[in-house]
Scaffold this active site. Structure first.
Site, PDB file in Angstrom:
ATOM      1  N   ALA A   1     132.267  53.593 -35.029  1.00  0.00           N
ATOM      2  CA  ALA A   1     131.480  52.905 -36.052  1.00  0.00           C
ATOM      3  C   ALA A   1     130.377  53.821 -36.597  1.00  0.00           C
ATOM      4  O   ALA A   1     130.645  54.955 -36.951  1.00  0.00           O
ATOM      5  CB  ALA A   1     130.947  51.596 -35.482  1.00  0.00           C
ATOM      6  N   SER A   2     129.141  53.362 -36.600  1.00  0.00           N
ATOM      7  CA  SER A   2     128.087  54.114 -37.285  1.00  0.00           C
ATOM      8  C   SER A   2     127.674  55.410 -36.601  1.00  0.00           C
ATOM      9  O   SER A   2     126.940  56.204 -37.201  1.00  0.00           O
ATOM     10  CB  SER A   2     126.851  53.224 -37.487  1.00  0.00           C
ATOM     11  OG  SER A   2     127.078  52.314 -38.543  1.00  0.00           O
ATOM     12  N   ILE A   3     128.122  55.642 -35.381  1.00  0.00           N
ATOM     13  CA  ILE A   3     127.897  56.955 -34.786  1.00  0.00           C
ATOM     14  C   ILE A   3     128.617  58.016 -35.616  1.00  0.00           C
ATOM     15  O   ILE A   3     128.250  59.201 -35.598  1.00  0.00           O
ATOM     16  CB  ILE A   3     128.351  56.981 -33.317  1.00  0.00           C
ATOM     17  CG1 ILE A   3     127.584  55.923 -32.508  1.00  0.00           C
ATOM     18  CG2 ILE A   3     128.116  58.351 -32.677  1.00  0.00           C
ATOM     19  CD1 ILE A   3     128.092  55.754 -31.077  1.00  0.00           C
TER      20      ILE A   3
END
Length: 312
Positions: A45-47
């Protein structure tokens, strides 16, 4: 923690080069009964924003672009309201662009033609002038990925595969759709599989990367050991460029910088439909912490309690 009993995912905790916790549990796909294994790839995801930041920094080191470049230099038919936005503003979430909630017309699960997606972003006026505030913006990172494509003439996922993952030995990692890939975890919510968001276009650069737990632990060696990037780029990536509004916390390039479990840390969480993720490096104690799960109900930040005892 519940992840060690009936839940799904991978938890890794290392101190220095010693792995203290290495747990894999649950089903990668409830419908088939396939278990999670060390080879299972999860959406981080946002990593994924960290990979986009590194891609931009690599191109800056090579003189292909500059962080002070206006984003309109690299995008087709940009709106005039973006004229003051630089790549630095996008990297630090200080561009004024909105997050997904400011773009309710965009379906995160539906494929969208790239230029149509940019037009949808442009339909929403910036929330503030560039540099005048901080507002987390996944669309801003989509623009960074498009910039990488325009600057290199290569698909973004290909650039990551060849210029980022391969040099680090992250053989289990890739960007984009997981369709047809082996060892891919299916996202779950309420105990049932849920369809993936579109990662090829809509979340490109913002939430499109899949990793094994071991690969994400290796990834943390980019800030920890200065791998892949020049020292100045590592310092810029982990610098507290923009206060987020939380006590002691700021945003660098793809990293939150601030206290975690009472200690100095660089970290990021991720939340895609059916997946949660968390990765952190604590430089004072040289701890690295990785959580990847294909179960939406898990709170990824709660995993930091393991740092209190170095055990589960």
């Amino acid at each position: 923690m519940s992840i060690f009993s009936h839940d799904r995912g991978v938890l890794l905790l290392a101190r220095g080069d010693e792995v203290l916790v290495d747990r894999v549990t649950g089903a990668a796909d409830e419908s088939t009964g396939a278990p999670c294994t060390p080879a299972t790839r999860f959406q981080i995801a946002s990593i994924s924003k960290q990979m986009a930041a590194v891609a931009v920094l690599l191109l800056a080191e090579r003189g292909v672009l500059r962080l002070t470049d206006p984003v309109v230099r690299w995008l087709p038919d940009p709106p005039s309201t973006w004229s003051g936005i630089t790549l630095h503003h996008l990297l630090t979430h200080t561009s004024g662009l909105g997050h997904w909630e400011e773009h309710p017309a965009i379906d995160l699960a539906a494929p969208t033609e790239p230029d149509a997606l940019l037009a949808a972003f442009a339909d929403v006026p910036p929330l503030f002038r560039p540099g005048a505030g901080w507002h987390y913006s996944s669309p801003g990172y989509v623009l960074l990925a498009r910039t990488v494509e325009r600057a290199t003439g290569r698909p973004y996922a290909e650039f990551l595969a060849e210029e980022v993952f391969a040099p680090l030995g992250m053989t289990g990692s890739f960007a984009g759709s997981g369709d047809g890939r082996p060892d891919v975890a299916v996202g779950h919510e309420g105990g049932r599989p849920v369809p993936s968001w579109d990662l090829a276009t809509v979340s490109m650069g913002a939430g499109d990367v899949w990793c094994t737990g071991a690969d994400l632990l290796t990834w943390l060696d980019v800030p920890r050991r200065g791998r892949l990037l020049a020292p100045a780029s590592v310092a810029a990536m982990t610098a507290p460029h923009a206060p987020t509004g939380k006590p002691g916390e700021a945003y660098g390039y793809g990293f939150f910088v601030g206290p975690l479990a009472g200690r100095r840390a660089v970290h990021h969480s991720g939340d895609n439909g059916g997946y949660k993720a968390f990765a952190a490096w604590l430089p004072d104690t040289d701890h690295r912490l990785v959580l990847l799960t294909n179960q939406a109900e898990i709170d990824p930040v709660a995993v930091t309690s393991v740092l209190d005892s170095d055990r589960v």
